[in-house]
Each structure stands twice: as C-alpha cells, then as structure tokens.
Enzyme design. Structure first.
Site, PDB file in Angstrom:
ATOM      1  N   LEU A  37       0.817  -1.215   0.000  1.00  0.00           N
ATOM      2  CA  LEU A  37       0.000   0.000   0.000  1.00  0.00           C
ATOM      3  C   LEU A  37       0.854   1.270   0.000  1.00  0.00           C
ATOM      4  CD1 LEU A  37      -2.965  -1.047   2.331  1.00  0.00           C
ATOM      5  CD2 LEU A  37      -2.774  -1.195  -0.160  1.00  0.00           C
ATOM      6  N   ASN A  83       7.529  -3.409   3.531  1.00  0.00           N
ATOM      7  CA  ASN A  83       8.633  -2.688   2.870  1.00  0.00           C
ATOM      8  C   ASN A  83       8.253  -1.260   2.512  1.00  0.00           C
ATOM      9  OD1 ASN A  83       6.892  -3.438   0.809  1.00  0.00           O
ATOM     10  ND2 ASN A  83       8.519  -3.850  -0.663  1.00  0.00           N
ATOM     11  N   HIS A 126       9.719 -14.448   1.095  1.00  0.00           N
ATOM     12  CA  HIS A 126       9.955 -14.121  -0.318  1.00  0.00           C
ATOM     13  C   HIS A 126      11.136 -14.998  -0.735  1.00  0.00           C
ATOM     14  CE1 HIS A 126      10.778 -11.108  -3.695  1.00  0.00           C
ATOM     15  NE2 HIS A 126      11.892 -11.820  -3.663  1.00  0.00           N
ATOM     16  N   ASP A 144      -0.051  -9.561  -4.498  1.00  0.00           N
ATOM     17  CA  ASP A 144       1.244  -8.865  -4.625  1.00  0.00           C
ATOM     18  C   ASP A 144       1.046  -7.532  -5.359  1.00  0.00           C
ATOM     19  OD1 ASP A 144       3.879  -8.227  -4.340  1.00  0.00           O
ATOM     20  OD2 ASP A 144       4.656  -9.801  -5.656  1.00  0.00           O
TER      21      ASP A 144
END
Lengths: 432, 308
Positions: free
Chosen positions: A63, A94, A181, A307
């Site tokens: 976001l 992140n 990830h 994603d």
C-alpha cells in the site's frame, strides 16, 4: 444500524437464488426468494442471480504508505481493495520507514481504520530495516495495537539460513507465521527475467527457477526442524510446487500463495521490453502457469494473493533494467481467477471462496473473515456478476499508480458490491 | 526500414540489400582522394553512448560524415544523462532538437526498443549500436560483409562462434543473421557460457573446439570480459585459453580457406594468440573497415530510402 436485504443472490454460485438479510453487521437471515420479512427501512440490493461469496482476503499487498504516497496511499489502496471485492488486506512491511516496529504497524492499522473500506492488517518485518541482519521486534508488534500475525521481509528474502531458523523458532512463541519471499540472492544477481529461451534470446539476465525452489526447500526443512509455520509468498515455478507437495506430505506446516499474474501471464511479455511486465518473481513459462493452476485447484497451493505493487510512471516508463518490479492487482485479481480457474473448470465458485477468502483468513488467523455464508456470521461479503465482462484501463483503476499489465484486456466477472461488516463499501464499480 | 534494432526478423532480402549497398559504397569510395558523398547532406545523426566504446562510435561517426550527415556525439558522462535525466526524456529532447537518427548503445537490453517506441510518433530513426546482452546488429552485418568478401558466399558455410556466448550481443546478432543467410552455426563454449535454452536456437553447440575446427569455414572469436573471469564462469584465464584460445596449432587445424574473425577489442594471448590475430587468415582489420561501409549502408537505408 441500517439493514440491507440482498435479493436473489446465489451463495457460492450454487442452487436457486436466495434472499439474504444483513443487519448489525452480520448475516441475520437467509431464506427463499421473497420469504424474508425485512423492515421497510431496509435498503434492497437486487443481486439478480449473481454469485455471493465471503469477502476476499489478500495476504499480500503493497500500500506504499508511509513513504511512496505518490503511488498509493492506504486510502487509495483501500478503495482498490473494496472495488476488487476485498474485505481484508495485509499491507507488506517494505514501506519507508519499514514496518519493523510497533509504531509503524500501529500507524498503518489506524490509517486503514480511518479509510474504513477494508480491514488493513500490517505485516511486520522479520528483520530490522529488511536488512537481513537481526530480528525485528516481532513480539512487540504481535502484542501491540496492530496485533501483527504475519511477518515478512517481502521484496527481499531472509537469505541467511541461521537468521531464518531463528525467526521461525521465535515465531512459535507468538503464534505468528513467517512469510518468505523465496529468492536465493546469490542466484539472482542482476536478474531481470525468467531464465529461459526468451530471456536468453532477448538478452535479459536470467532469474532461475532454482533460486526460488532452493529457498523453499531449505525453509520447509527449517520449519519442520523448528516446529514452526511457514508461508511461501508468490510461488512461481513447477519445481516449487513439487517441493511443497513433498513438504506437505511430510507434515510440514507450510502454506503457499500464488499471484493472479503468475496464473495468467508468461515470459512471452518479455518480447515488448515494456517494464509494466517486470515483476519479482518474474513471469514464467507456459508449463509453469499450467502447473500453478493445477496446484491451486488441488490445494498444494493454498490461496491467491495479489502482490499488488503500485509504481510511479517514471519507474516504469524507462528501460527494463532500471524499472521497479511489480504490478497492480487488487481490482483485477478476482477476474483473473475467474478467467484462469473458473472458465477452465479447475475451480467452481466455492473453490474461489476457498482460495481467495477462507484459506487466506485461516492462514492469517482472522476469525471474522473467510467465514461461511450462514446466519450469524459476519457480513463480509462480495457479490460477483459471473457473466459480465469488463475492459481494464489502468487510468481508471482506483490506485494512484496505473501500472497494470492487463490494460486494454477484456476480463470476465465483475464485482458488483462489497460489504464490510454489513456496510456497502463498493457498489457497481464505485466506492459507496 | 525505419529502425535497426535487431537482426532477429531481418529478412534475407533486406539484409542482402544492406550488404549490397555496403559493397557498392566501398567500391565507390575505393581510391578516392576525398571520401565524401553528399547522400545525407542536411541530415542530423546523433550517437548516444551509455557505455564506453571507441570502435563502434568512431565507425558510426565516420560513416555519417562520409555521407555528409551532421554527426553529434552524446555520451552519458558529459550531458544531462549524467544528471539523472531519463532515457525517455533524453530521446525526446534529441528528437525534438532535430535528430533524424539516434544511434544508441546502452547497458540495458531492449533500451533501443524502448526508444523506438517513444519516438514512434516522430521522424527519428533508431539504430541499435549494442544493447546489454541482447544484440549488436551492425556488428553482425559487418561480419557478414567480411565473410562474403573472404568466402564468396555465406549460404551453406559452417561458422563457429567461440567463447562467451552467454553475455555476447555479437553472438546473438550473428546467430540470427547467419541463420537467415543460410549458414550453419556452431556455438563453442564451456557450459557456463552457453545461454539457457540455446537448444531452441537455430544452431548446434559443442564444448570441444578442436573437434570442430577441421570442418569450419570461419571462426568468430568472442571477447572474454575481465569481469567474467572473476565471476566463476570458468576456473582461470589459463584454463580457458588452453581449451578455447585460438593458437597457431588450432589455426593449422582449420581448412586452408577458413577465415578468423574477432569483433574486438582482443585479449591477445588469452582468447587469441598474437600470431593468429596478425596472420593473413585473420580478417580483423577488414572487419573494421567494412564496419564503416555497412554503417553507411544502414544509415542510407534508414534515412535516404530509395532515392540514392
């Protein structure tokens, strides 16, 4: 609280249409068409035989707030989520500053509540600053205001095996899940695209499937050793499906997600050199997407996660190597799943509810999402017209950024209404 | 032809037309005291080099100047590029300033394709002077011109491309063009320097150079970049040189008519022995001079069209 009567909806797209009365944020009653007595003040929503599903849950969105509010804010991302049929989203860590402490995760939670269109759950970072060097204060984030349930350095791999082991071990005391990830950085230095004939011919540095598969295999072994829960982000290769099958067969507590773009798009897109198609992990080859679809249908892959990754125009309108990886996904996910899984007969709408709502809610430990369509359950709902089609226009999507690889594509299934705890958040493509 | 981005998809007739024009230009200029044709007078050609290069940039510059074009060189260091301007903005600026053609070298594969897209609505042509590990089409064309000159024809000839195929844009452009022109290509390299998926290319591959040499009409040696030697692609420069270096012993294993090419710059002693590079079998300086004529031909086909 106002009441809402949904008339003529087909729960999970099954059976005859029914009426659903929503009151006080829950499903008050489900009955045959015309059988329910709704108060005259109740708003009526004619579903006209459309498919009713539990509200969608996305374990993986970016976001961009705080830090890159020029590309997305929690408010604009919440709009995109509601329009896409989502009632809960997990915002990756992140950001800038990184969500590696309870101050940032609390801020994200509050900004989500202010927007009020979807439950925004912050994901906490596994390591401080996503630097992969020391553990972030996972306990403080888990017990703090945001009650963080998922931790991930997404965008980067927790590559150090010792640190990953410690993260998994530590997570067991908190009852949280580590979402990895999976990308061995030593195998992806400078990597730009799926390592295959196309990348070789077109001169892209290859991102080998083994870079994902080796980390997934390693982490499954570590999770078994630690007795911990592991979630694998954005599975993209056939080999990863094999590894997950093997690990699940051994009883490893591992779950996995696949993105809509990895179900639909292939490295054929590399021919254009247009970085709107650049994403990490990269778009793979045809046999991979076939296998991913089958694995999602079989349950080897648990769920679909978007994603969703907004990027500024200047970060995509450049040469491929300089572009940032990622693509929008919240408003197109359900349509892509309809196209790749429902149209192909791999999943029915009950299956869609499983992979886009029930399983993700279960993985994240959300008690009020992904619930059955039954009386007394929270009214987190989405209504889908399965027969309608729409044309994607990047500029018309609710995100501030417009980086969709589906621009101009005609896709099946239109979200006609989204309800968050009984309140309409989106209706007919507009925020209510 | 509007742009020259790749040799992949460049048709047989189109490629042959460029090579024929290059031959014609070479004959026309041969023995002239003043090597200047008026063909591109009033046209503006800009070279944009985002990587260091001497031979390619100079070759394009001479090609433009011999055809009377105004040639301007932009290099990444000494321009707004160094100040962080985007490739797109730089391209649109140069086009708006009046460039009829931009010749671009860029470390990112596909950068010339992107330029071509951004300039599609303008009158500016794009020539790829080498992009990342993708292509270097004028190098393949000048190699073809040299092979035609030395061997008489390309059709049916067997050509070995030896060395770092993985990272080589020269190899990729040559694979496409030589296949189009009817040559048989064998790529010779250690497995670490062959691209993934190479079995789908119109070539055969071999790890052993010596067994290939007796049946070869031409051998193209590729440059081995210093950073590859440190990157673990092969154990040492010495071992590479032993297995793949073109030395005098190997030169003797080639048929008498066979020709040796190298795109330069050469690492003498490593990939090619000095006596081999300087032998009459080597066509390395001819490649350089043919490069000018081929680039003149490319500019001619892009900018002057049919009206020579």
């Amino acid at each position: 609280m106002t009441e809402l009567l949904i008339t003529g909806a087909r729960p999970y797209g099954e059976g005859d249409p029914v009426d659903v009365l929503v009151a006080d944020g829950v499903i008050a009653e489900i009955g045959e068409r015309g059988a329910l007595r709704a108060p005259s003040s109740a708003e009526v929503l004619d579903a006209a035989g459309q498919v009713l599903l539990p509200g969608l849950v996305d374990l993986h969105t970016h976001l961009r707030e705080p830090g890159r509010e020029d590309t997305e804010t929690i408010e604009s991302g919440s709009r995109a989520a509601a329009l896409g049929g989502y009632t809960a989203v997990f915002a990756m860590a992140n950001t800038d500053p990184v969500a590696d402490n309870a101050l940032v995760t609390g801020h994200v939670l509050r900004r989500g509540r202010e927007a009020g269109l979807v439950d925004v759950h912050p994901v906490g970072a596994v390591t401080v600053g996503l630097a992969g060097e020391r553990l972030a204060e996972m306990g403080t984030m888990a017990t703090g205001e945001a009650g963080v349930r998922i931790f991930s350095d997404d965008g980067k791999c927790v590559a150090d095996p010792l640190l990953m082991r410690r993260a998994l071990e530590y997570s067991t005391s908190l009852g949280v899940v580590i979402a990895q990830h999976a990308e061995e950085p030593r195998l992806t230095g400078g990597a730009q695209a799926h390592e295959g004939e196309r990348a070789s011919r077109l001169g892209y540095v290859g991102w080998p499937a083994s870079a994902e598969e080796s980390i997934v295999a390693r982490d499954c072994v570590l999770a078994r050793h630690a007795g911990a829960r592991l979630h694998v982000c954005h599975v993209s290769t056939t080999g990863t499906v094999d590894v997950l099958s093997w690990a699940k067969g051994l009883g490893v507590d591992v779950s996995a997600e696949v993105t809509p773009h990895h179900l639909l798009l292939t490295d054929e897109r590399l021919e254009t050199y247009d970085p709107v198609n650049k994403v990490n992990p990269p778009l793979r080859a045809e046999p991979d997407i076939e296998r991913l679809r089958q694995a999602l249908a079989d349950g080897v892959l648990d769920c679909v996660a978007t994603d969703h990754a907004p990027h500024a125009e200047q970060d995509k309108s450049c040469e491929w190597d300089a572009a940032r990886p990622g693509m929008l996904g919240l408003q197109t996910a359900l349509s892509i799943v309809a196209d790749t899984m429902v149209r192909t007969g791999l999943l029915d709408w009950r299956g869609v509810a499983r992979v886009m709502s029930e399983r993700p809610a279960e993985i994240a430990g959300l008690s009020d999402q992904g619930r059955p369509l039954a009386e007394g359950e929270p009214a987190n709902l989405v209504l889908v017209d399965p027969d309608a089609e729409w044309t994607v226009r990047g500029a018309e999507l609710a995100s501030i950024a417009g980086n969709t690889p589906y621009d101009g594509m005609r896709l099946p299934a239109v979200v006609t209404a989204t309800l968050l705890r009984g309140r309409l958040t989106a209706r007919e493509g507009k925020i209510d | 032809m509007r742009d020259l981005l790749t040799t992949d998809g460049l048709g047989h007739d189109e490629a042959t037309a460029i090579l024929d024009t290059a031959d014609e230009l070479k004959r026309t200029l041969l023995g002239r005291e003043v090597r200047k044709l008026p063909t591109l007078r009033g046209r503006t050609v800009i070279t944009m080099f985002y990587e260091n290069s001497t031979r390619t940039r100079v070759s394009f510059e001479i090609a433009g100047k011999w055809m009377s074009a105004d040639v301007i060189n932009v290099s990444a260091g000494g321009s707004s590029v160094g100040k962080g301007e985007s490739l797109r903005d730089t391209a649109l600026t140069l086009s708006a300033a009046g460039a009829d053609c931009v010749i671009v070298r860029h470390p990112a594969s596909g950068a010339p394709h992107r330029l071509s897209g951004w300039l599609a609505e303008t009158r500016t042509s794009v020539v790829n002077a080498g992009d990342g590990m993708h292509e270097h089409p004028t190098q393949a064309l000048l190699d073809a011109a040299t092979l035609r000159e030395r061997l008489g024809s390309i059709e049916g000839r067997r050509i070995a491309i030896v060395g770092d195929v993985l990272h080589s844009r020269v190899a990729r452009s040559n694979v496409h063009l030589l296949a189009t022109l009817g040559a048989e290509v064998v790529l010779v390299a250690p497995p670490t320097l062959l691209p993934h998926g190479v079995e789908q290319w119109p070539v055969t591959t071999a790890y052993d150079l010596d067994s290939q040499l007796p049946g070869i009409d031409a051998v193209m040696m590729l440059r081995v970049q210093a950073e590859r030697m440190r990157g673990g692609f092969f154990p040492s420069a010495r071992e590479y040189s032993i297995a793949y270096g073109l030395n005098e012993k190997r030169l003797a294993m080639l048929p008498d008519h066979a020709v040796v090419l190298h795109p330069g710059p050469m690492l003498r002693g490593m990939e090619i022995a000095s006596p081999v590079a300087d032998s009459p079998r080597a066509a390395i300086t001819e490649q350089v001079s043919n490069g000018v004529h081929v680039r003149m031909a490319v500019l001619y086909h892009l900018l002057a069209g049919e009206e020579l």
